[in-house]
Every structure is written in structure tokens, then in C-alpha cells.
Write an enzyme that holds these catalytic residues in place. Structure first.
Site, PDB file in Angstrom:
ATOM      1  N   MET A 162       0.829  -1.204   0.000  1.00  0.00           N
ATOM      2  CA  MET A 162       0.000   0.000   0.000  1.00  0.00           C
ATOM      3  C   MET A 162       0.864   1.254   0.000  1.00  0.00           C
ATOM      4  O   MET A 162       1.824   1.358   0.761  1.00  0.00           O
ATOM      5  CB  MET A 162      -0.918   0.001   1.221  1.00  0.00           C
ATOM      6  N   CYS A 173      -3.376  -9.112   4.897  1.00  0.00           N
ATOM      7  CA  CYS A 173      -3.269  -7.791   5.520  1.00  0.00           C
ATOM      8  C   CYS A 173      -3.865  -7.826   6.931  1.00  0.00           C
ATOM      9  O   CYS A 173      -5.019  -8.235   7.112  1.00  0.00           O
ATOM     10  CB  CYS A 173      -3.983  -6.741   4.677  1.00  0.00           C
ATOM     11  N   HIS A 182       3.223 -15.617   3.015  1.00  0.00           N
ATOM     12  CA  HIS A 182       4.050 -14.838   3.929  1.00  0.00           C
ATOM     13  C   HIS A 182       4.319 -15.716   5.142  1.00  0.00           C
ATOM     14  O   HIS A 182       3.390 -16.115   5.845  1.00  0.00           O
ATOM     15  CB  HIS A 182       3.319 -13.555   4.329  1.00  0.00           C
ATOM     16  N   GLY A 225       9.494  -7.626  -0.885  1.00  0.00           N
ATOM     17  CA  GLY A 225       8.691  -6.444  -0.659  1.00  0.00           C
ATOM     18  C   GLY A 225       9.531  -5.213  -0.417  1.00  0.00           C
ATOM     19  O   GLY A 225       9.998  -4.560  -1.345  1.00  0.00           O
TER      20      GLY A 225
END
Length: 356
Positions: free
Chosen positions: A34, A115, A186, A248
């Protein structure tokens, strides 16, 4: 200019373009983040690597259905292969948005089940869905029926209260039975109460071995590993046990790392010879973004890490930080900043230089 750079005349498109081609390779991916993996960052990333699979920021189904659809799906065809990440849990809404993903030319549609923020939990989005595998399976089934694009899921290895190996296998069993063949994992649990989203990226311990065990248990599935990966050496170690790696923050803060990906993981020539060449190749895109009303600071913030660790890099960052936000700031700010970094005579694309 970098070799085979995205066309200077490539239109920024939000129109319906249809499926962009064969299923992309997920051997090396940049994670959806984001406020970070915006179209401006992705354009830079694509200049540095032809093969890296890029992901959009998470877009909620509500934003696409009830908001400015074209603005949220805006991208440049030069970014392909490009995956759209969706946030949502309603099967019908996700199916509708999966159809939009195909209409707008994306290469993949991905469902966010990772998330941990309170805001998305309250809307039954993100990691909380790991506690509802049947709901995820229903959504995945509806998305697969709605599009010919590959439908993938990005998730954690668990959430607090559902963090056992059996819980993880139940989730994968049910979602794969619904038709999902690609799981981006993840390797941390998400703690839904008591930790901030930032803390959830660092505090829960990484359990890479759990992701390796998933691949062993489900050899027919594509398993991509994510979480805390920073170097090519680490990538190669993970690739001995999984089908792909996803980076990331490292790929964002040190984007030059991507310049070594094509040669390191795909046996292809690097598309650009130097950081200077890559930035110059951005100039036509920057001008086109400014012409359509994007503020320079919304572009330049993604360039700050390009000269990380390079003599003059600090001056480059400082000049941009002090000037890009000013009224009327244009391409000349970037050009002047670039002059503060000495251009190497014979740049060498190795991981050592990429990670400098």
C-alpha cells in the site's frame, strides 16, 4: 536510454484491453504494498527488469464497484506482466472485480488474505479471512468462474488462535479444492489484536520451513515464499524448496536490486546498463504523468532509493526532497538531482553493486 525500455509513446491506459498474454512467471515477484507499488514505482521497476512479476497495491472491491473504477485500475501497458490484488470477501463482488481485472488487461488477479490492519478486518478483508477458509474457497471459486485469468491467493501461515500446522493445511486444502493453484505465503502468522500492521511485518517469527513443508505436502500446487527476503543468495536458497520468491520492502527501498533479476533468475540480458540510464528512461513517463496532473512529489518519492549507497546518492535524495514538492516543480528537478551523482564509466550489474 535502457535497451528495450517501455515505449515513450505508450499510452497510460485504463481502457478495456483484454487478457495480456500467457500466464506470467512467478519465479521472482515484487509484493503488493500500500502506497508503494503505485503505477509510478511499477514503471521504474519494469525498466529494471522485464521478467519480474509486479503487483498493484491492494484495491478493495468496494472501491472498484462504488468508486472511480478507472482511476483505481489505471496502469501503463509497459508494466506487464502485472497482477491486480483485490481486498474483499463477498464472492459476487470479487467475481465482478475479477472480470474487471481481465477487461483492463491485467495478467493475474490475486486475493489478499494477509493484511492485518484493523480497518480491513472490520470489513472482513485480509488476514482475518484465514479464520474462514470456506468463505475464501467460495470467493476463489466465483472468481475462477468469472475470468480466464489465473486466480491466486496471498496469505499468512496463520493468525492468532488459528496458527497450527493443521489449521494452515485446512486452509490450503479447502482453497485448492475450489480451484486455486498458486499460493503466495508470507511465512509469519498475523496477530490481529495487539500488534500494528508494521509490527506484524517484523514481530511474529518467520517460519520458512512451514512454507517448504507446504510445497512438500502439495507438490501439485505452486508455492511462492514471501517475508523478510533481501538478497539473491537467500532467493536461491528458497528456490531450492519453493517455486518462486516474492520481495517487498527491499525491492522498494533498493530498486536497483531488480536490475540483476533477469540475468540472475531468467538467464536474460539486463535491460538497462546503469542507474543513470534507468532514470533517463523515466523522463518521458514523468513528463506524461505531469501532463495528466500528477504532482512531481508523487513520482519522485519512488526514485529516492535508486542511488542508495552510491557517492552523491545522499545529495540526489536531498535535492529531490527539498524541491519536488514545490509549486510548479517539473522534470528539471530530477535532471538537476541526477547531476549530483557521478556516472560510472563501466557499470557492472552484480548483486554486490545492486545491493551497494
Amino acid at each position: 536510454m535502457s535497451k528495450d525500455a517501455p515505449s515513450e509513446n505508450a499510452e497510460n491506459t485504463t481502457g478495456a484491453t483484454g487478457k495480456t498474454g500467457p500466464e506470467p512467471s512467478r519465479r521472482f515477484c515484487v509484493a503488493p504494498m500500500m502506497d508503494w507499488t503505485t503505477p509510478q514505482y511499477r514503471y521504474l521497476a519494469r525498466l529494471l527488469s522485464r521478467h519480474t512479476l509486479l503487483y498493484t497495491e491492494m484495491v478493495t472491491t468496494g472501491a472498484l464497484i462504488h468508486g472511480d473504477t478507472e482511476r483505481f485500475l489505471h496502469h501503463n501497458p509497459a508494466e506487464y506482466p502485472l497482477a491486480l490484488q483485490l481486498g474483499g470477501s463477498d464472492a459476487g463482488e470479487l467475481a465482478h472485480c475479477a472480470r474487471l481485472a481481465e477487461q483492463f488487461g491485467f495478467s493475474e488477479v490475486n486475493l489478499n488474505v494477509g493484511c492485518p490492519s484493523d480497518r480491513v478486518q472490520n470489513n472482513m478483508i485480509g488476514a482475518c479471512l484465514m479464520g474462514h477458509p470456506d468463505k475464501v474457497a467460495e470467493a476463489v471459486s466465483a472468481m475462477i468462474a468469472a475470468t480466464s485469468l489465473p486466480v491466486t491467493v496471498k496469505h499468512r501461515i496463520g493468525i492468532n488462535g488459528r496458527e497450527s500446522w493443521d489449521d494452515l493445511c485446512e486452509f490450503v486444502d479447502k482453497v485448492s479444492a475450489a480451484g486455486c493453484r498458486t499460493f503466495i505465503v508470507h511465512a509469519r502468522i498475523a496477530v490481529l489484536e495487539g500488534l500494528s500492521p508494521k509490527e506484524n511485518r517484523d514481530v511474529p517469527p518467520l517460519k520458512y520451513d512451514w512454507v517448504y513443508r507446504l510445497k512438500q505436502k502439495y507438490p501439485h500446487l505452486e508455492i511462492i515464499i514471501n517475508g523478510g527476503i533481501k538478497t539473491f543468495e537467500e532467493c536461491h536458497e528458497h528456490l531450492e524448496h519453493t517455486d518462486g520468491v516474492m520481495l517487498g520492502r527491499e525491492a522498494y527501498h533498493n530498486p536497483w536490486l531488480l536490475a540483476g533479476v533477469d540475468s540472475e533468475f531468467f538467464g536474460d540480458e539486463a535491460p538497462t546498463a546503469s542507474r543513470h540510464d534507468a532514470l533517463r528512461a523515466m523522463y518521458p513517463f514523468i513528463e506524461s504523468e505531469l501532463e495528466r496532473g500528477v504532482f512531481l512529489s508523487h513520482i519522485s518519492r519512488h526514485l529516492l532509493g535508486l542511488f542508495h549507497g552510491i557517492p552523491g546518492g545522499r545529495q540526489f535524495r536531498r535535492y529531490i526532497s527539498e524541491n519536488a514538492h514545490k509549486s510548479g516543480a517539473g522534470l528539471e528537478v530530477i535532471q538537476t538531482a541526477l547531476e549530483k551523482v557521478r556516472e560510472p564509466a563501466q557499470p557492472v550489474l552484480t548483486e554486490a553493486t545492486a545491493s551497494a
